[in-house]
Design a protein around this motif. Sequence first.
Motif, short mmCIF file in Angstrom:
data_model
loop_
_atom_site.label_atom_id
_atom_site.label_comp_id
_atom_site.label_asym_id
_atom_site.label_seq_id
_atom_site.Cartn_x
_atom_site.Cartn_y
_atom_site.Cartn_z
N GLY A 18 0.83 -1.21 0.00
CA GLY A 18 0.00 0.00 0.00
C GLY A 18 0.86 1.25 0.00
O GLY A 18 0.55 2.23 -0.69
N ASP A 19 1.96 1.24 0.76
CA ASP A 19 2.88 2.38 0.78
C ASP A 19 3.54 2.56 -0.58
O ASP A 19 3.75 3.68 -1.05
N TYR A 20 3.87 1.46 -1.21
CA TYR A 20 4.44 1.48 -2.56
C TYR A 20 3.44 2.10 -3.54
O TYR A 20 3.77 2.99 -4.32
N LEU A 21 2.20 1.62 -3.47
CA LEU A 21 1.17 2.11 -4.39
C LEU A 21 0.81 3.58 -4.17
O LEU A 21 0.51 4.28 -5.13
N VAL A 22 0.84 4.03 -2.92
CA VAL A 22 0.44 5.42 -2.65
C VAL A 22 1.40 6.39 -3.33
O VAL A 22 0.99 7.45 -3.80
N VAL A 23 2.67 6.03 -3.43
CA VAL A 23 3.63 6.89 -4.13
C VAL A 23 3.27 6.97 -5.60
O VAL A 23 3.28 8.05 -6.20
N LEU A 24 2.93 5.84 -6.20
CA LEU A 24 2.53 5.84 -7.61
C LEU A 24 1.26 6.65 -7.83
O LEU A 24 1.17 7.45 -8.78
N MET A 25 0.28 6.47 -6.95
CA MET A 25 -0.99 7.20 -7.10
C MET A 25 -0.79 8.70 -6.93
O MET A 25 -1.35 9.49 -7.68
N LEU A 26 -0.02 9.10 -5.93
CA LEU A 26 0.25 10.53 -5.74
C LEU A 26 0.98 11.12 -6.93
O LEU A 26 0.68 12.23 -7.38
N TYR A 27 1.94 10.38 -7.44
CA TYR A 27 2.70 10.86 -8.61
C TYR A 27 1.76 11.12 -9.79
O TYR A 27 1.79 12.20 -10.39
N TYR A 28 0.93 10.16 -10.12
CA TYR A 28 0.04 10.34 -11.27
C TYR A 28 -1.04 11.38 -11.00
O TYR A 28 -1.49 12.07 -11.93
N ALA A 67 8.16 13.37 -9.44
CA ALA A 67 8.51 12.16 -8.71
C ALA A 67 9.25 12.52 -7.42
O ALA A 67 8.99 11.95 -6.35
N LEU A 68 10.18 13.46 -7.50
CA LEU A 68 10.91 13.89 -6.30
C LEU A 68 9.99 14.57 -5.30
O LEU A 68 10.13 14.35 -4.09
N LEU A 69 9.06 15.38 -5.78
CA LEU A 69 8.09 16.01 -4.89
C LEU A 69 7.27 14.95 -4.16
O LEU A 69 7.08 15.02 -2.94
N ASP A 129 8.46 1.24 5.43
CA ASP A 129 7.69 2.23 4.67
C ASP A 129 8.63 3.08 3.81
O ASP A 129 8.33 3.36 2.64
N ILE A 130 9.75 3.49 4.37
CA ILE A 130 10.73 4.28 3.62
C ILE A 130 11.22 3.49 2.41
O ILE A 130 11.33 4.04 1.30
N ILE A 131 11.48 2.21 2.60
CA ILE A 131 11.92 1.36 1.49
C ILE A 131 10.82 1.25 0.44
O ILE A 131 11.08 1.35 -0.76
N ALA A 132 9.57 1.08 0.87
CA ALA A 132 8.45 0.98 -0.07
C ALA A 132 8.29 2.28 -0.86
O ALA A 132 8.06 2.25 -2.07
N TYR A 133 8.42 3.43 -0.19
CA TYR A 133 8.33 4.71 -0.89
C TYR A 133 9.44 4.84 -1.92
O TYR A 133 9.22 5.31 -3.04
N THR A 134 10.64 4.44 -1.52
CA THR A 134 11.78 4.54 -2.43
C THR A 134 11.60 3.62 -3.63
O THR A 134 11.90 4.01 -4.77
N LEU A 135 11.10 2.41 -3.40
CA LEU A 135 10.84 1.50 -4.52
C LEU A 135 9.76 2.05 -5.45
O LEU A 135 9.86 1.90 -6.67
N GLY A 136 8.75 2.70 -4.88
CA GLY A 136 7.74 3.35 -5.71
C GLY A 136 8.35 4.45 -6.57
O GLY A 136 8.07 4.55 -7.77
N PHE A 137 9.22 5.25 -5.97
CA PHE A 137 9.92 6.31 -6.70
C PHE A 137 10.76 5.71 -7.83
O PHE A 137 10.72 6.20 -8.97
N LEU A 138 11.51 4.66 -7.53
CA LEU A 138 12.36 4.04 -8.56
C LEU A 138 11.52 3.43 -9.68
O LEU A 138 11.92 3.48 -10.85
N THR A 139 10.35 2.91 -9.35
CA THR A 139 9.44 2.40 -10.37
C THR A 139 8.98 3.52 -11.29
O THR A 139 8.94 3.36 -12.52
N ILE A 140 8.65 4.66 -10.71
CA ILE A 140 8.24 5.83 -11.52
C ILE A 140 9.35 6.24 -12.46
O ILE A 140 9.12 6.48 -13.65
N VAL A 141 10.56 6.33 -11.94
CA VAL A 141 11.71 6.73 -12.76
C VAL A 141 11.90 5.73 -13.90
O VAL A 141 12.10 6.13 -15.06
N LEU A 142 11.80 4.45 -13.61
CA LEU A 142 11.95 3.42 -14.64
C LEU A 142 10.85 3.53 -15.69
O LEU A 142 11.13 3.48 -16.90
#
Length: 95
Positions: free
Chosen positions: A6-16, A30-32, A72-85
């Motif tokens: 869920g923490d991973y997904l929330v980063v993706l949802m916020l980004y989009y 993505a950085l924001l 949670d920090i790791i999940a957020y970071t993985l979400g960010f890296l997914t966005i970058v990819l």
Amino acid sequence: MRNNFGDYLVVLMLYYFFRSFMNLKPIYIALLTLCIAYTVEFLQLINVIEILNLEQHTITKIILGTTFSMHDIIAYTLGFLTIVLIEKINTFVAF
């Protein structure tokens, strides 16, 4: 696992969500998004809910959370890296 996904997904949802109305380079959005996620987690670390005397406000506790976790920090970071990819792939495929 469920909470971290869920923490991973929330980063993706916020980004989009932000990308839908912000006219910035994707990396800036993505950085924001990552900064917002990290800030929320930091607020959990310092126990801002208790500091602001908001223990009785369920919605605030749901939005901000109450427990700091490095997972949670790791999940957020993985979400960010997914966005970058994804953005790199989209740029490459777009010719």
